[in-house]
Design a protein around this motif. Structure first.
Motif, PDB file in Angstrom:
ATOM      1  N   PHE A  97     -62.427  41.005   5.990  1.00  8.63           N
ATOM      2  CA  PHE A  97     -61.715  41.470   4.806  1.00  8.63           C
ATOM      3  C   PHE A  97     -60.837  40.362   4.231  1.00  8.63           C
ATOM      4  CE2 PHE A  97     -57.874  43.675   3.064  1.00  8.63           C
ATOM      5  CZ  PHE A  97     -58.475  44.164   1.915  1.00  8.63           C
ATOM      6  N   GLU A  98     -60.142  39.636   5.100  1.00  3.83           N
ATOM      7  CA  GLU A  98     -59.283  38.547   4.639  1.00  3.83           C
ATOM      8  C   GLU A  98     -60.098  37.420   4.005  1.00  3.83           C
ATOM      9  OE1 GLU A  98     -56.312  35.405   6.748  1.00  3.83           O
ATOM     10  OE2 GLU A  98     -56.080  37.504   7.304  1.00  3.83           O
TER      11      GLU A  98
ATOM     12  N   SER B 200     -66.163  42.259   1.273  1.00  3.75           N
ATOM     13  CA  SER B 200     -66.158  42.503   2.711  1.00  3.75           C
ATOM     14  C   SER B 200     -66.881  43.803   3.061  1.00  3.75           C
ATOM     15  CB  SER B 200     -64.729  42.560   3.231  1.00  3.75           C
ATOM     16  OG  SER B 200     -64.077  43.707   2.732  1.00  3.75           O
ATOM     17  N   ALA B 201     -67.328  43.875   4.299  1.00  4.65           N
ATOM     18  CA  ALA B 201     -67.994  45.079   4.791  1.00  4.65           C
ATOM     19  C   ALA B 201     -67.045  46.270   4.745  1.00  4.65           C
ATOM     20  CB  ALA B 201     -68.497  44.852   6.210  1.00  4.65           C
ATOM     21  N   LEU B 202     -65.769  46.042   4.992  1.00  3.79           N
ATOM     22  CA  LEU B 202     -64.790  47.129   4.966  1.00  3.79           C
ATOM     23  C   LEU B 202     -64.717  47.766   3.582  1.00  3.79           C
ATOM     24  CD1 LEU B 202     -62.521  48.714   6.390  1.00  3.79           C
ATOM     25  CD2 LEU B 202     -60.948  46.900   5.680  1.00  3.79           C
ATOM     26  N   VAL B 203     -64.583  46.951   2.553  1.00  3.83           N
ATOM     27  CA  VAL B 203     -64.502  47.484   1.188  1.00  3.83           C
ATOM     28  C   VAL B 203     -65.806  48.182   0.820  1.00  3.83           C
ATOM     29  CG1 VAL B 203     -64.272  46.877  -1.254  1.00  3.83           C
ATOM     30  CG2 VAL B 203     -62.756  45.821   0.440  1.00  3.83           C
ATOM     31  N   ARG B 204     -66.931  47.571   1.150  1.00  6.61           N
ATOM     32  CA  ARG B 204     -68.228  48.189   0.835  1.00  6.61           C
ATOM     33  C   ARG B 204     -68.361  49.550   1.494  1.00  6.61           C
ATOM     34  NH1 ARG B 204     -70.558  43.389   2.343  1.00  6.61           N
ATOM     35  NH2 ARG B 204     -71.639  44.445   4.038  1.00  6.61           N
TER      36      ARG B 204
ATOM     37  N   GLU C 214     -68.335  53.495  -0.292  1.00  5.72           N
ATOM     38  CA  GLU C 214     -69.571  54.290  -0.226  1.00  5.72           C
ATOM     39  C   GLU C 214     -69.296  55.760   0.010  1.00  5.72           C
ATOM     40  OE1 GLU C 214     -71.938  52.633   2.879  1.00  5.72           O
ATOM     41  OE2 GLU C 214     -72.489  50.870   1.736  1.00  5.72           O
ATOM     42  N   GLU C 215     -68.124  56.096   0.507  1.00  6.23           N
ATOM     43  CA  GLU C 215     -67.834  57.496   0.873  1.00  6.23           C
ATOM     44  C   GLU C 215     -67.864  58.423  -0.302  1.00  6.23           C
ATOM     45  OE1 GLU C 215     -64.131  57.467   2.946  1.00  6.23           O
ATOM     46  OE2 GLU C 215     -65.043  56.653   4.717  1.00  6.23           O
TER      47      GLU C 215
END
Length: 108
Positions: free
Chosen positions: A92-93, A99-103, A107-108
């Motif tokens: 993320f940083e 980043s995978a976290l934002v993606r 998606e939720e």
């Protein structure tokens, strides 16, 4: 005549113990590429409760067992979670919006 067992008082059971000098847990230092390392196996002073599904717990336990069997790494679930958090936060940083976290969260 019944015999009474002598038990210690609550003050004796819950008394503060003398602490030997423990080395101070150093804060996570940046790795060579500038990212912070996870804390690893040190005494942790903070606690956080996270609720997960039984499937997520089984996946976590399966990963722990594979790490032990295939890689010789005897780690507990907490260590696996701390490492995973460190990886996600480093990504993320480094990558921000990509980043995978934002993606995954969008998606939720």
């Amino acid at each position: 005549m019944p015999r009474r067992v002598s038990l210690p008082a609550a003050d004796d059971l819950f008394r503060p113990t003398a602490r030997t000098e423990e080395p101070e847990a150093a804060p996570a230092e940046p790795e060579q590429d500038g990212r912070k390392k996870p804390s690893g196996r040190v005494r942790h002073d903070e606690k956080m409760t996270v609720y997960i599904t039984s499937d997520e717990l089984l996946d976590l336990e399966h990963a722990r067992l594979v790490l032990r069997r295939s890689h010789g790494l005897a780690v507990d679930r907490g260590r696996v979670v701390r490492e995973a958090i460190a990886l996600v936060l480093a990504d993320f940083e480094a990558r921000g919006d990509e980043s995978a976290l934002v993606r995954r969260l969008t998606e939720e």
